[in-house]
Design a protein around this motif. Structure first.
Motif, PDB file in Angstrom:
ATOM      1  N   PRO A 187       0.842  -1.205   0.000  1.00  0.00           N
ATOM      2  CA  PRO A 187       0.000   0.000   0.000  1.00  0.00           C
ATOM      3  C   PRO A 187       0.872   1.248   0.000  1.00  0.00           C
ATOM      4  O   PRO A 187       1.724   1.415   0.879  1.00  0.00           O
ATOM      5  N   PRO A 188       0.724   2.113  -0.984  1.00  0.00           N
ATOM      6  CA  PRO A 188       1.681   3.216  -1.164  1.00  0.00           C
ATOM      7  C   PRO A 188       1.758   4.162   0.032  1.00  0.00           C
ATOM      8  O   PRO A 188       0.734   4.609   0.555  1.00  0.00           O
ATOM      9  N   LEU A 189       2.980   4.441   0.438  1.00  0.00           N
ATOM     10  CA  LEU A 189       3.229   5.520   1.393  1.00  0.00           C
ATOM     11  C   LEU A 189       3.429   6.839   0.656  1.00  0.00           C
ATOM     12  O   LEU A 189       3.258   7.906   1.239  1.00  0.00           O
ATOM     13  N   ILE A 190       3.813   6.747  -0.611  1.00  0.00           N
ATOM     14  CA  ILE A 190       3.986   7.921  -1.465  1.00  0.00           C
ATOM     15  C   ILE A 190       2.973   7.848  -2.593  1.00  0.00           C
ATOM     16  O   ILE A 190       2.931   6.861  -3.336  1.00  0.00           O
ATOM     17  N   VAL A 191       2.152   8.879  -2.710  1.00  0.00           N
ATOM     18  CA  VAL A 191       1.309   9.062  -3.883  1.00  0.00           C
ATOM     19  C   VAL A 191       1.948  10.206  -4.658  1.00  0.00           C
ATOM     20  O   VAL A 191       1.939  11.355  -4.214  1.00  0.00           O
ATOM     21  N   ASN A 207       1.399   9.018   2.950  1.00  0.00           N
ATOM     22  CA  ASN A 207       1.510   8.704   4.378  1.00  0.00           C
ATOM     23  C   ASN A 207       2.906   9.112   4.848  1.00  0.00           C
ATOM     24  O   ASN A 207       3.802   8.280   5.020  1.00  0.00           O
ATOM     25  N   ALA A 208       3.079  10.428   5.022  1.00  0.00           N
ATOM     26  CA  ALA A 208       4.395  10.957   5.370  1.00  0.00           C
ATOM     27  C   ALA A 208       4.874  10.428   6.714  1.00  0.00           C
ATOM     28  O   ALA A 208       6.072  10.168   6.895  1.00  0.00           O
ATOM     29  N   ALA A 209       3.968  10.259   7.658  1.00  0.00           N
ATOM     30  CA  ALA A 209       4.370   9.813   8.993  1.00  0.00           C
ATOM     31  C   ALA A 209       4.978   8.413   8.952  1.00  0.00           C
ATOM     32  O   ALA A 209       6.012   8.149   9.575  1.00  0.00           O
ATOM     33  N   GLU A 210       4.356   7.500   8.203  1.00  0.00           N
ATOM     34  CA  GLU A 210       4.892   6.142   8.127  1.00  0.00           C
ATOM     35  C   GLU A 210       6.170   6.104   7.301  1.00  0.00           C
ATOM     36  O   GLU A 210       7.108   5.356   7.614  1.00  0.00           O
ATOM     37  N   LEU A 211       6.243   6.913   6.242  1.00  0.00           N
ATOM     38  CA  LEU A 211       7.478   6.978   5.462  1.00  0.00           C
ATOM     39  C   LEU A 211       8.629   7.462   6.339  1.00  0.00           C
ATOM     40  O   LEU A 211       9.730   6.893   6.316  1.00  0.00           O
ATOM     41  N   ALA A 212       8.373   8.503   7.124  1.00  0.00           N
ATOM     42  CA  ALA A 212       9.404   9.004   8.032  1.00  0.00           C
ATOM     43  C   ALA A 212       9.798   7.938   9.049  1.00  0.00           C
ATOM     44  O   ALA A 212      10.980   7.792   9.388  1.00  0.00           O
ATOM     45  N   ARG A 213       8.823   7.176   9.525  1.00  0.00           N
ATOM     46  CA  ARG A 213       9.129   6.131  10.502  1.00  0.00           C
ATOM     47  C   ARG A 213      10.038   5.066   9.900  1.00  0.00           C
ATOM     48  O   ARG A 213      10.962   4.570  10.560  1.00  0.00           O
ATOM     49  N   GLY A 245      11.471  14.387  -3.088  1.00  0.00           N
ATOM     50  CA  GLY A 245      10.692  15.547  -2.680  1.00  0.00           C
ATOM     51  C   GLY A 245       9.236  15.241  -2.393  1.00  0.00           C
ATOM     52  O   GLY A 245       8.445  16.157  -2.148  1.00  0.00           O
ATOM     53  N   GLN A 246       8.861  13.969  -2.397  1.00  0.00           N
ATOM     54  CA  GLN A 246       7.466  13.576  -2.189  1.00  0.00           C
ATOM     55  C   GLN A 246       7.167  13.412  -0.696  1.00  0.00           C
ATOM     56  O   GLN A 246       8.066  13.302   0.135  1.00  0.00           O
ATOM     57  N   ALA A 247       5.872  13.360  -0.377  1.00  0.00           N
ATOM     58  CA  ALA A 247       5.417  13.099   0.995  1.00  0.00           C
ATOM     59  C   ALA A 247       6.064  14.050   1.998  1.00  0.00           C
ATOM     60  O   ALA A 247       6.348  13.671   3.134  1.00  0.00           O
ATOM     61  N   ASP A 248       6.294  15.298   1.557  1.00  0.00           N
ATOM     62  CA  ASP A 248       6.882  16.323   2.427  1.00  0.00           C
ATOM     63  C   ASP A 248       8.220  15.883   3.013  1.00  0.00           C
ATOM     64  O   ASP A 248       8.627  16.338   4.089  1.00  0.00           O
TER      65      ASP A 248
END
Length: 599
Positions: free
Chosen positions: A201-205, A213-219, A245-248
């Motif tokens: 399930p994409p963390l980056i759209v 899902n920037a929070a999970e990507l950062a995690r 540069g995606q997901a902040d």
């Protein structure tokens, strides 16, 4: 300590113990200056192996480029064969030294050879299960093989195991961590539907940070960075976050990596280079020692920046240098012309990029095809200034010394770092004639506009955007919403104060919190907080963790002077979003140095 200003003021004192705690020794900083080196992807795509890498490594040493700082040789995608138990098997057909007598594989011989040459070794992985090449290069011969699980060579679910393998057993010094595995393997992908890959399930759209899902990507990046730190105790390997540069990502990446990609992959065209440059140019407050904005590898020597296009190649190199961007070469050094060699080997330009202060250049002005940036250097009153012609027609471009934070009356000299020509500045203004696609990079030596006073553009590396605040829902890397800028609002418009652009001001998002490292250097700080909308809003100013000022800002002037002798950290907390106010200004910020800190 005294405070002045027309608002409710709260006076606090802070203890000597707190000051001493704030000045405790800091851990060793990895990447105190932007990393430099070479990567094969721009020149070879995925069509390379150990032979090509070693040929480039030998040329880095023989040409003297390694002595100039280009000391990393980084493997990109395509090195793996399959995941197996506690290891990842190497594709020995293109990395023959990885085939060990006992039948196992290891990149340690490759790494050791680079280390013997005085170079550093970099490797590649993905924060997801699968890689970019598996998704976007389905016909390349160097893809992982085996079962679905064996082809999951990305680091997801294997952070500790992979960190130990890559940095302890194999001894790498650098890792690029891509993100296709968490962005491009959703359930609707045909290769997922047919069972080639498992769904993720994409963390980056892509191009939709509000849906990512920037929070999970950062995690995930935080977990991997922690695994690297634990595995490589006593060493400081570099982590390059490549989430385009995606997901902040560029708002939080500094906490987990030493460099972070601000855009999608670069290409050897003028338009692509400018797009990648723009993705980083407004983010001076997000870069500094140990955390650099990365607009991607250099294309100098390739395509529109080859030996037939030296004006554009010099512009490309100039822009990366003034950004304090990592200088990772992407050309085939075996086919490099003397003109290209002179560009990537220009010691003065490299010195701008590698200046010890660690400041990224700040955009001063944009008008039509013209753009001006200035990078504060280690010596007070010295700046690298890039005057940029983005267009296809010649133009005259000028900038006032006052807009650079320099005195318009003090003796000022400038030197063109490409031609070597020097001259005095007259009438308080620098003016140049620019050919199409030309950038003039100058070293300007003058005096500050005010003796013993620093402005934000003199110390962007000392800022930390600690709380992100409001984010525009339609933001993308192409249509940026930058949480904090010098001289500009978050939406990219010039920050105006009393009818003129405020080059000493900070345009920030509502609800943001800035931390500034004062390091005990200053006696006073002055500023003028104002809203950028009709509604009023409460703001807070803290020094060394203690609240000094709580006030209510409006669009009217509200000057504040803080006496901060000995203080280590200043915090500026903007009002929360309210009644349409999404942007805020800390106008006319000035830091008055202590007598013992003056240089």
């Amino acid at each position: 300590m005294k405070l002045y200003g027309g608002m409710r003021q709260v006076l606090r004192t802070f203890s000597a113990a707190m000051i001493l705690a704030a000045t405790a020794a800091q851990a060793q900083v990895a990447a105190p200056t932007p990393p430099m080196g070479w990567n094969p992807y721009n020149a070879f795509d995925l069509n390379y192996g150990e032979a090509e890498l070693m040929a480039q490594a030998e040329l880095l040493v023989a040409s003297g480029l390694a002595r100039l700082g280009y000391d990393h040789v980084n493997i990109d995608d395509g090195w793996w064969l399959r995941r197996a138990r506690d290891t990842i098997e190497v594709r020995t057909g293109i990395y023959p030294s990885a085939a060990l007598p006992d039948g196992t594989t290891s990149l340690r011989p490759f790494v050791d050879r680079l280390h013997t040459m005085g170079l550093k070794a970099g490797i590649y992985t993905d924060i997801g299960r699968n890689t970019c090449s598996q998704r976007w290069r389905p016909h390349t011969p160097n893809l992982p093989v085996g079962t679905v699980g064996q082809r999951e060579v990305g680091t997801y679910g294997h952070h500790a195991q992979d960190a130990a393998l890559l940095f302890v057993r194999w001894g790498f010094d650098f890792i690029k961590v891509d993100a296709c595995g968490v962005g491009d393997y959703g359930p609707d992908v045909p290769e997922v539907k047919n069972g080639t890959f498992r769904a993720f399930p994409p963390l980056i759209v892509r191009e939709q940070p509000a849906r990512s899902n920037a929070a999970e990507l950062a995690r995930q990046y935080a977990s991997f960075a922690d695994a690297v730190r634990r595995a490589a105790q006593g060493r400081t390997p570099l982590v390059s976050i490549c989430a385009w540069g995606q997901a902040d990502v560029n708002d939080w990446a500094r906490r987990y990596g030493q460099m972070s990609r601000t855009s999608f992959d670069i290409a050897p065209t003028w338009e692509a280079m400018l797009f990648n440059f723009d993705s980083a140019a407004s983010r001076a407050l997000f870069a500094g020692p140990g955390h650099w904005n990365d607009p991607d590898m250099l294309e100098v020597g390739n395509g529109a920046f080859d030996g037939e296009h030296l004006v554009a190649a010099r512009a490309h190199m100039s822009l990366w240098a003034v950004l304090a961007a990592p200088l990772i070469l992407g050309n085939d050094l075996r086919r490099m012309t003397p003109g290209i060699a002179a560009i990537i080997g220009n010691r003065d330009v490299i010195a701008v990029d590698q200046d010890a202060a660690g400041n990224q250049g700040v955009v001063i002005s944009r008008a039509g095809a013209g753009e001006v940036l200035a990078k504060a250097l280690s010596t007070t009153g010295h700046k690298a200034v890039a005057l940029v012609n983005r267009g296809k027609a010649s133009l005259t471009l000028a900038v006032d010394l006052a807009d650079l934070g320099l005195s318009s009356t003090a003796p000022t000299t400038l030197r063109d770092l490409w031609s070597g020509a020097s001259r005095r500045v007259s009438n308080g203004r620098i003016s140049v004639e620019l050919a199409p696609q030309e950038t003039v990079l100058l070293k300007v030596e003058g005096r500050p506009a005010e003796d013993d006073v620093d402005q934000p553009a003199d110390l962007p590396a000392r800022f930390d955007v600690a709380d992100e605040g409001y984010k525009a829902p339609d933001r993308t890397p192409a249509r940026q919403w930058v949480l904090a800028q010098i001289g500009f609002r978050p939406d990219g418009q010039p920050l105006m104060r009393d009818g003129a652009q405020d080059h000493a001001g900070l345009g920030v998002t509502a609800g943001s919190r800035l931390r500034i490292d004062l390091a005990g250097r200053y006696d006073r700080v002055s500023l003028d907080p104002r809203t950028l909308g009709k509604a009023t809003g409460p703001f807070t100013i803290r020094v060394d963790g203690r609240t000094l000022v709580e006030g209510v800002a409006s669009q009217q002037p509200h000057p504040v002077v803080l006496h901060v002798r000995g203080a280590q950290q200043l915090e500026l907390i903007a009002p929360p979003p309210a009644s349409g106010n999404t942007q805020f200004a800390w106008h006319d910020v000035r830091f008055v140095r202590r007598a013992t800190s003056r240089s």
